[in-house]
Scaffold this active site. Structure first.
Site, PDB file in Angstrom:
ATOM      1  N   CYS A 156       0.832  -1.212   0.000  1.00  0.00           N
ATOM      2  CA  CYS A 156       0.000   0.000   0.000  1.00  0.00           C
ATOM      3  C   CYS A 156       0.865   1.261   0.000  1.00  0.00           C
ATOM      4  O   CYS A 156       0.541   2.249   0.658  1.00  0.00           O
ATOM      5  CB  CYS A 156      -0.958   0.009   1.192  1.00  0.00           C
ATOM      6  SG  CYS A 156      -2.198  -1.291   1.118  1.00  0.00           S
ATOM      7  N   ASN A 157       1.995   1.203  -0.702  1.00  0.00           N
ATOM      8  CA  ASN A 157       2.888   2.365  -0.789  1.00  0.00           C
ATOM      9  C   ASN A 157       3.516   2.390  -2.185  1.00  0.00           C
ATOM     10  O   ASN A 157       4.701   2.092  -2.358  1.00  0.00           O
ATOM     11  CB  ASN A 157       3.967   2.283   0.303  1.00  0.00           C
ATOM     12  CG  ASN A 157       4.736   3.586   0.451  1.00  0.00           C
ATOM     13  OD1 ASN A 157       4.833   4.378  -0.485  1.00  0.00           O
ATOM     14  ND2 ASN A 157       5.304   3.801   1.632  1.00  0.00           N
TER      15      ASN A 157
END
Length: 829
Positions: A376-377
């Site tokens: 999620c980055n």
């Protein structure tokens, strides 16, 4: 048999946490905190205690920060985006900007969806760009008040890089500008990854918004987070939707809504997850008990990461090619700039990346749990893996989406492998993982010498003193991150003693009292005298009767200076535990001790000297919505009380630490500047009742009871400090002021009675007829007795209150005494 290496995804919960929590639920009834019954009040008080515990964990207080509970860090970030006071494009004044570091979680980047709908521009900032951004705006542009928001992670959830906390003050002061734009910058510190393994001192690094998720720290409960809001920005936040519990008042048929005063209650829509919040208290307790605190967690987890990184980075194939490619901005030499996260891809002998799904599958066969993908980055993933914007879009067209197993597209990686350590990780976990990499990638001849020599070198080079890690500051040339500017701000000098207002303030208080009273003296009649004096050293325990007693700035000396709390630190009263009335404390001023007695127990003593030295742990509690600072009185008395009451409890005492605001209340009728210090009482310093009023009430009660009550027993049920003998019943309700000897008191309202008066103070047995009789006798009111406040003493010596002293009242103009303004139920504890 499982080696868990995804602590950055979620911590693991220890068995002791679950046991403590379930024991708590078995021993207590927790109702909806929006109700007013006893079980609901217990829930409300416990939640407030947890708020203080959270603030204490982050080294700050309720003066500076408010804790707003959310469903997680993501919900907290969404709340910020929706409520920040943005100024959109197209207005006459300069518009706001939302800036964020590209090395940010999806939930931070996603805030730009909300800002875009508000016509506010978002600006992504690369880490290298902000390191080069040290420049001030021209003086004429520094007065602009347009609010801008800059968000960055305290620790990258991708690589474990710790970005300087000194940025917070640099950006807020204008020394560091994310973009050159006039206006006032506020800082959002995404602390979700950081606080799982590092201490955060908000007393030093005062970010405006700090979102966190508690499962990252404790593992349980999940679905619960918080937004810590700096109180300086909190009043500026805007809100459109209002849910249950957030409204002070509203109309269903018209557009009228008035929010609650409390920032937390205003933003916590609906009923909070109260049982999960209660579990947090046990999370903090267990974490401290198992580890000794966040600084030790930081050193422990970093030592494991440092060791693992050193071995991994030295592993090579027979041809000299590295076994892994590590994605890092540091060389893991300093825990202040590197967290316990290692991100990498496994390579073959030719330097080609093995897909992360393949590595994950192999790890699973060895019972090793890792995390794979982009975590999620996407910003950090692109930066470290060299993935272009076009690559991301092309990969999507090829069928790859976030979280799937498509690890290679055209031979190039779409993500990586991440291992992360937590406080329960062990050296054996690190060894198991390294053995797995060696066993699956290297032959015995390849691995034997490199692994043994590197292990020997690494373990020997680890310093004996873990704190010496802080002295090393070697960084790779990829991204120079330094936190050398961080310094420990010295705390204020420890001071103890009783609060005393300066002369001018005391005079203003006296004037305020005088102005509210109508100087009409009571005419004629028999004299009024003090018949009895009681103090209650331990809140809600038995009365201690005296014939004369010194008076201090908080009322009768030592009155309600102590209280009994349950295992969650929440105040226990006779409502929850009637047997408290059987605990008999007495004060010996000569020996300077409080002696506590109870039937079947050996007497036990507690010193009167205020123990607020270094060994005393100061904590915050709530008493009838008022915040108080307290300290624990030790294991000996805790064991005594727990044995007698048959449940875990402790004795705590109000601290005289004058650095913080004492338990104060703006009392009705006094000027707004008049904060009179209170002990652990609910409403006021003194409670006064009239024997004549007791006798009249006794007639009503006797008609409803089979066996009439003795007058002495009835007096004790009303738990007054001052019992007077006046000719007329209830004439005390017509008084505005009274004087007793040299002491001056203001009447601040009637005491609205609760079910405590139904408890026989000699046996602990309940009888509901008492409260029903009071209501019937008083025409459905349950008022009995009046609250008094003593004007602050100007002299250094104490005055004395004595039995037999004459009471001189001053009548008020309006004979209807208004009750104190508070949402809390009034009772005499």
């Amino acid at each position: 048999g499982i080696t868990y290496l995804d602590h950055a995804g979620s911590a693991l919960f220890p068995e002791s946490l679950l046991k403590a929590f379930t024991d708590d639920l078995r021993n207590n009834i927790y109702g909806n905190p929006h109700s007013q019954n006893i079980s609901s009040k217990l829930t409300y008080d416990t939640i407030e205690h947890v708020r203080y515990r959270i603030l204490q964990h982050f080294h700050t207080t309720a003066e500076d920060y408010t804790v707003i509970f959310t469903s997680g860090c993501t919900a907290a970030l969404k709340l910020i985006a929706e409520s920040f006071p943005w100024i959109p494009e197209g207005t006459k004044q300069p518009s706001s900007r939302f800036c964020y570091l590209t090395d940010s979680h999806t939930s931070v980047v996603g805030m730009r969806g909300i800002t875009a709908s508000m016509n506010v521009l978002s600006v992504p900032i690369k880490p290298k760009e902000i390191l080069l951004a040290k420049s001030r705006l021209p003086a004429e542009e520094q007065n602009c008040t347009t609010p801008h928001l800059f968000s960055y992670p305290a620790q990258s959830n991708f690589s474990g890089t710790k970005y300087p906390l000194s940025w917070i003050q640099d950006i807020k002061s204008g020394r560091l500008c994310p973009i050159k734009l006039p206006g006032k910058w506020f800082v959002l510190l995404d602390a979700a990854s950081y606080v799982s393994s590092s201490p955060l001192d908000l007393g030093v690094h005062q970010a405006d918004f700090i979102p966190i998720s508690f499962y990252k720290i404790f593992g349980f409960p999940t679905g619960l987070g918080a937004l810590l809001v700096n109180n300086r920005i909190a009043p500026l936040l805007r809100k459109t939707y209002f849910g249950g519990g957030t409204a002070a008042a509203y109309l269903a048929g018209e557009d009228f809504y008035f929010p609650r005063k409390s920032i937390a209650e205003r933003f916590e829509d609906g009923t909070v997850s109260f049982l999960d919040i209660i579990a947090l208290k046990h999370g903090f307790d267990v974490l401290e008990k198992l580890t000794g605190g966040m600084e030790k967690i930081k050193q422990h987890t970093f030592a494991l990461a440092h060791y693992t990184y050193t071995v991994l980075s030295n592993l090579k194939y027979a041809n000299g090619a590295p076994v892994v490619r590590i994605y890092s901005d540091t060389d893991f030499s300093n825990p202040d700039v590197q967290g316990p996260i290692i991100n990498f891809n496994v390579l073959d002998e030719n330097g080609q990346v093995l897909g992360f799904s393949q590595v994950d599958s192999m790890a699973s066969l060895h019972n090793i749990h890792v995390r794979t993908g982009c975590f999620c980055n996407t910003g950090a993933c692109q930066m470290h893996l060299g993935i272009s914007n076009e690559d991301i879009q092309r990969n999507l067209q090829a069928g790859h989406v976030c979280g799937d197993n498509v690890d290679l597209v055209d031979g190039r990686p779409t993500g990586s492998v991440r291992i992360s350590f937590g406080y329960m990780s062990s050296f054996e976990d690190a060894q198991t993982f390294l053995n797995f990499i060696i066993a699956t990638r290297l032959s015995n001849s390849d691995a034997e010498i490199p692994f043994q020599s590197v292990t020997k070198l690494t373990t020997e080079s680890l310093p004996d003193d873990p704190l010496s890690f802080n002295k090393v500051d070697k960084l790779s040339p990829i991204l120079q991150i330094s936190d050398r500017e961080l310094r420990n701000i010295p705390s204020e000098a420890e001071t103890t003693g009783s609060w005393q207002p300066p002369e001018p303030e005391a005079e203003s208080m006296r004037a305020a009292v005088s102005e509210t009273a109508v100087p009409t003296c009571r005419k004629g009649g028999k004299p009024i005298t003090v018949a009895k004096i009681y103090l209650y050293p331990i809140k809600s325990c038995s009365a201690f009767e005296v014939t004369e007693w010194p008076v201090g700035n908080q009322g009768l000396l030592y009155d309600r200076n102590w209280m009994v709390v349950n295992q969650n630190g929440v105040c226990m009263t006779q409502k929850q535990e009637p047997r408290l009335c059987l605990v008999n404390p007495s004060i010996d001023l000569k020996q300077k001790i409080m002696v506590i007695q109870a039937e079947g127990m050996d007497p036990i003593s507690v010193p009167l000297e205020d123990n607020t030295g270094k060994e005393a742990v100061i904590c915050e509690s709530k008493v009838c919505s008022h915040r108080v600072k307290t300290y624990d009185c030790g294991e000996r008395i805790a064991g005594w009380l727990s044995t007698f009451l048959g449940r875990p409890c402790r004795l705590i005492r109000q601290s005289s630490d004058v650095k913080s605001k004492l338990h104060q209340k703006n009392t009705k009728g006094l000027s707004s500047a008049t904060n009179i210090s209170l002990s652990l009482v609910n409403e006021a310093q003194y409670l006064l009742i009239n024997v004549a009023s007791i006798l009249q009430l006794k007639e009503h009660i006797s008609a409803r009871l089979k066996e009439p009550l003795e007058i002495e027993e009835l007096i004790r049920r009303f738990r007054a400090n001052i019992v007077i003998s006046a000719p007329e019943s209830f004439e005390e309700e017509e008084w505005a002021e009274i004087s007793i000897g040299a002491l001056q008191f203001q009447v601040v309202g009637p005491c609205s009675r609760c079910q405590i008066i139904c408890i026989d103070q000699q046996s602990g047995e309940r009888n509901k007829e008492i409260l029903q009789s009071l209501s019937a006798a008083r025409g459905r009111k349950t008022n009995f007795g009046i609250y008094l406040m003593n004007q602050p003493l100007c002299s250094s010596f104490s005055d004395t209150l004595s039995v037999g002293s004459q009471v001189l009242p001053v009548l008020k103009e309006n004979t209807e005494i208004q009750p104190p303004t508070s949402s809390e139920e009034k009772c005499s504890g």
